[in-house]
Write an enzyme that holds these catalytic residues in place. Structure first.
Site, PDB file in Angstrom:
ATOM      1  N   LYS A  39      14.608  41.307  -5.146  1.00 35.96           N
ATOM      2  CA  LYS A  39      13.683  39.855  -5.840  1.00 35.96           C
ATOM      3  C   LYS A  39      12.252  39.993  -5.376  1.00 35.96           C
ATOM      4  O   LYS A  39      11.944  40.536  -4.369  1.00 35.96           O
ATOM      5  CB  LYS A  39      14.329  38.716  -5.237  1.00 35.96           C
ATOM      6  CG  LYS A  39      13.823  37.613  -5.698  1.00 35.96           C
ATOM      7  CD  LYS A  39      14.418  36.171  -5.391  1.00 35.96           C
ATOM      8  CE  LYS A  39      13.764  35.534  -4.250  1.00 35.96           C
ATOM      9  NZ  LYS A  39      14.032  34.245  -4.133  1.00 35.96           N
ATOM     10  N   ASP A  95      18.664  38.063  -3.011  1.00 34.68           N
ATOM     11  CA  ASP A  95      17.683  38.854  -2.542  1.00 34.68           C
ATOM     12  C   ASP A  95      18.227  39.243  -0.938  1.00 34.68           C
ATOM     13  O   ASP A  95      19.174  38.814  -0.523  1.00 34.68           O
ATOM     14  CB  ASP A  95      16.415  37.955  -2.329  1.00 34.68           C
ATOM     15  CG  ASP A  95      16.493  36.979  -1.369  1.00 34.68           C
ATOM     16  OD1 ASP A  95      17.275  36.906  -0.377  1.00 34.68           O
ATOM     17  OD2 ASP A  95      15.815  35.858  -1.623  1.00 34.68           O
ATOM     18  N   ARG A 142      10.430  26.914   4.693  1.00 34.85           N
ATOM     19  CA  ARG A 142       9.973  28.252   4.146  1.00 34.85           C
ATOM     20  C   ARG A 142       8.594  28.881   4.241  1.00 34.85           C
ATOM     21  O   ARG A 142       8.541  29.958   4.370  1.00 34.85           O
ATOM     22  CB  ARG A 142      10.348  28.065   2.534  1.00 34.85           C
ATOM     23  CG  ARG A 142      11.936  28.056   2.241  1.00 34.85           C
ATOM     24  CD  ARG A 142      12.101  27.867   0.854  1.00 34.85           C
ATOM     25  NE  ARG A 142      11.946  26.711   0.482  1.00 34.85           N
ATOM     26  CZ  ARG A 142      11.889  26.260  -0.708  1.00 34.85           C
ATOM     27  NH1 ARG A 142      12.318  26.883  -1.788  1.00 34.85           N
ATOM     28  NH2 ARG A 142      11.673  24.615  -1.040  1.00 34.85           N
ATOM     29  N   ASP A 158      23.063  31.820  -1.840  1.00 34.74           N
ATOM     30  CA  ASP A 158      21.819  31.738  -1.114  1.00 34.74           C
ATOM     31  C   ASP A 158      21.674  30.696  -0.161  1.00 34.74           C
ATOM     32  O   ASP A 158      22.772  29.707  -0.093  1.00 34.74           O
ATOM     33  CB  ASP A 158      21.084  31.773  -2.155  1.00 34.74           C
ATOM     34  CG  ASP A 158      19.418  32.102  -2.024  1.00 34.74           C
ATOM     35  OD1 ASP A 158      19.210  32.570  -0.990  1.00 34.74           O
ATOM     36  OD2 ASP A 158      18.674  32.224  -2.801  1.00 34.74           O
ATOM     37  N   HIS A 187      15.591  28.318   6.644  1.00 33.69           N
ATOM     38  CA  HIS A 187      15.535  29.328   5.985  1.00 33.69           C
ATOM     39  C   HIS A 187      15.391  30.644   6.790  1.00 33.69           C
ATOM     40  O   HIS A 187      16.030  31.759   6.532  1.00 33.69           O
ATOM     41  CB  HIS A 187      14.252  29.282   5.022  1.00 33.69           C
ATOM     42  CG  HIS A 187      13.911  30.374   4.324  1.00 33.69           C
ATOM     43  ND1 HIS A 187      14.829  31.057   3.369  1.00 33.69           N
ATOM     44  CD2 HIS A 187      12.862  31.258   4.186  1.00 33.69           C
ATOM     45  CE1 HIS A 187      14.131  31.979   2.660  1.00 33.69           C
ATOM     46  NE2 HIS A 187      12.941  32.133   3.198  1.00 33.69           N
ATOM     47  N   ASP A 206       0.753  -1.200  -0.044  1.00 35.10           N
ATOM     48  CA  ASP A 206       0.015   0.097  -0.120  1.00 35.10           C
ATOM     49  C   ASP A 206       0.971   1.171  -0.112  1.00 35.10           C
ATOM     50  O   ASP A 206       0.441   2.392   0.127  1.00 35.10           O
ATOM     51  CB  ASP A 206      -1.022  -0.152   1.376  1.00 35.10           C
ATOM     52  CG  ASP A 206      -0.143  -0.016   2.659  1.00 35.10           C
ATOM     53  OD1 ASP A 206       1.077  -0.031   2.412  1.00 35.10           O
ATOM     54  OD2 ASP A 206      -0.892  -0.101   3.228  1.00 35.10           O
ATOM     55  N   ARG A 255       8.677  37.686  -6.047  1.00 30.88           N
ATOM     56  CA  ARG A 255       8.361  36.495  -6.687  1.00 30.88           C
ATOM     57  C   ARG A 255       7.058  36.270  -6.786  1.00 30.88           C
ATOM     58  O   ARG A 255       6.060  36.914  -5.737  1.00 30.88           O
ATOM     59  CB  ARG A 255       8.664  35.249  -5.916  1.00 30.88           C
ATOM     60  CG  ARG A 255       8.375  33.868  -6.183  1.00 30.88           C
ATOM     61  CD  ARG A 255       8.496  32.538  -5.251  1.00 30.88           C
ATOM     62  NE  ARG A 255      10.047  32.443  -5.093  1.00 30.88           N
ATOM     63  CZ  ARG A 255      10.789  31.600  -5.647  1.00 30.88           C
ATOM     64  NH1 ARG A 255      10.200  30.875  -6.617  1.00 30.88           N
ATOM     65  NH2 ARG A 255      12.112  31.171  -5.318  1.00 30.88           N
TER      66      ARG A 255
HETATM   67  C1  R5P Z   1      13.823  32.113  -0.779  1.00 31.78           C
HETATM   68  O1  R5P Z   1      13.725  33.232  -0.053  1.00 31.78           O
HETATM   69  C2  R5P Z   1      15.208  31.359  -0.576  1.00 31.78           C
HETATM   70  O2  R5P Z   1      16.193  32.148   0.115  1.00 31.78           O
HETATM   71  C3  R5P Z   1      15.864  30.842  -2.085  1.00 31.78           C
HETATM   72  O3  R5P Z   1      16.066  32.202  -2.720  1.00 31.78           O
HETATM   73  C4  R5P Z   1      14.674  30.396  -2.967  1.00 31.78           C
HETATM   74  O4  R5P Z   1      14.167  29.131  -1.932  1.00 31.78           O
HETATM   75  C5  R5P Z   1      15.094  29.686  -4.080  1.00 31.78           C
HETATM   76  O5  R5P Z   1      14.193  29.183  -4.859  1.00 31.78           O
HETATM   77  P1  R5P Z   1      14.269  28.731  -6.047  1.00 31.78           P
HETATM   78  O6  R5P Z   1      15.633  28.165  -6.643  1.00 31.78           O
HETATM   79  O7  R5P Z   1      13.042  27.904  -6.659  1.00 31.78           O
HETATM   80  O8  R5P Z   1      14.190  30.297  -6.991  1.00 31.78           O
END
Ligand code: R5P
Length: 281
Positions: free
Chosen positions: A182, A158, A88, A209, A121, A33, A184
């Site tokens: 940045k 960012d 996140r 990052d 994060h 399952d 999104r």
């Molecule tokens: C978001 O604020 C994180 O610090 C990364 O910049 C983010 O998770 C990167 O995600 P992706 O590679 O999907 O752009």
């Protein structure tokens, strides 16, 4: 005894070497399952150190089972989260959304005495746990694989990552730092980055990052930089998730090198966080 999650076997082995602790070989049995159970023969002793990156829903269930086993078989349980999934979503960004990081933290608090999340994060998520979870900072290690560079620009894609860029710059011992603006789209996930104040033309750039997930953030930043006639661009991150075609996107954008740590085990995981973790024991 070190108990590895299946996504963290190399890091767990490296930590076992560092601490001179035995490494458990976890057996897994899957059922028709889709459910599964674990077995660690001869589990027991003073201290269990679970090392498990929660990179998937299955990894979360594996970790909960390891914690349950450890709680029963060992006197003390420490849970190392090399990468904490769902971290996140650390606030309710829109009406009606759960705080997923808090939901996960509460579940992971039930069967451990303490925890060590590596560069989550948002460091404040440590407060979501019901037992001490002390955030581990492995960012200085990201300077280790860098070649000899002359006055590199350490650039965060960012503003939230500027602290990481400063840490890596300090550890490298040369260069300066800046960040991109940045945005999104919550609806489409599309990322746009606007150039920062620093003039990057002619400079070697190291983008820093915490996570590279889809690679959208980094590839947009690399594209912007090449439009501004920079020198070589390197990409470094703590958690090299590289979901789907992220690695190809970075190559296509034109990067000279890509690396991350072994908090998520990928071909780009050139740096181990095991020595940093060992300092906590
Ligand atoms: C978001 O604020 C994180 O610090 C990364 O910049 C983010 O998770 C990167 O995600 P992706 O590679 O999907 O752009």
């Amino acid at each position: 005894m070190i108990l590895p999650g299946s996504a963290s076997q190399s890091l767990a082995a490296a930590l076992a070497d560092q601490l001179d602790e035995p490494l458990a070989v976890v057996e897994t049995e899957h059922f028709a399952d889709g459910e599964f159970k674990l077995r660690v023969p001869a589990a027991g002793g003073d201290l269990a150190i679970i090392v498990a990156a929660t990179t998937s829903a299955e990894a979360h269930l594996e970790l909960l089972q390891l914690q349950d086993l450890a709680r029963e078989a060992f006197d003390e349980v420490v849970t190392v989260l090399p990468y904490m999934g769902y971290a996140r979503q650390d606030k309710s960004f829109r009406d009606g959304e759960p705080v997923s990081a808090r939901a996960v933290a509460r579940a992971l608090s039930a069967s451990t005495d303490r925890g060590l999340p590596v560069n989550p994060h948002e460091p404040a998520i440590g407060d979501f746990f019901d037992v001490p979870f002390d955030v581990v900072d492995a960012a200085p290690r990201l300077a280790e694989p860098l070649p000899d560079l002359d006055d590199p620009l350490f650039l965060a894609p960012d503003e939230g990552a500027i602290g990481l860029a400063e840490t890596v710059c300090d550890a490298y011992g040369d260069g300066s730092t800046d960040y991109f603006e940045k945005t999104r789209s919550y609806d489409t996930g599309d990322v746009t980055v606007e150039p920062s104040g620093t003039e990057p033309a002619g400079r070697t750039v190291v983008l820093v990052d915490d996570i590279v997930a889809t690679g959208s953030t980094m590839s947009a930043a690399v594209g912007q930089l090449h439009e501004r006639n920079v020198g070589e661009v390197y990409v470094t991150c703590l958690h090299p998730m590289f979901a789907a075609n992220a690695r190809s996107k970075l190559a296509d954008a034109g990067v000279a090198g890509v690396w991350g740590t072994d908090t998520i085990e990928r071909p780009a995981s050139a740096v181990s966080v095991a020595p940093t973790l060992a300092d906590y024991f």
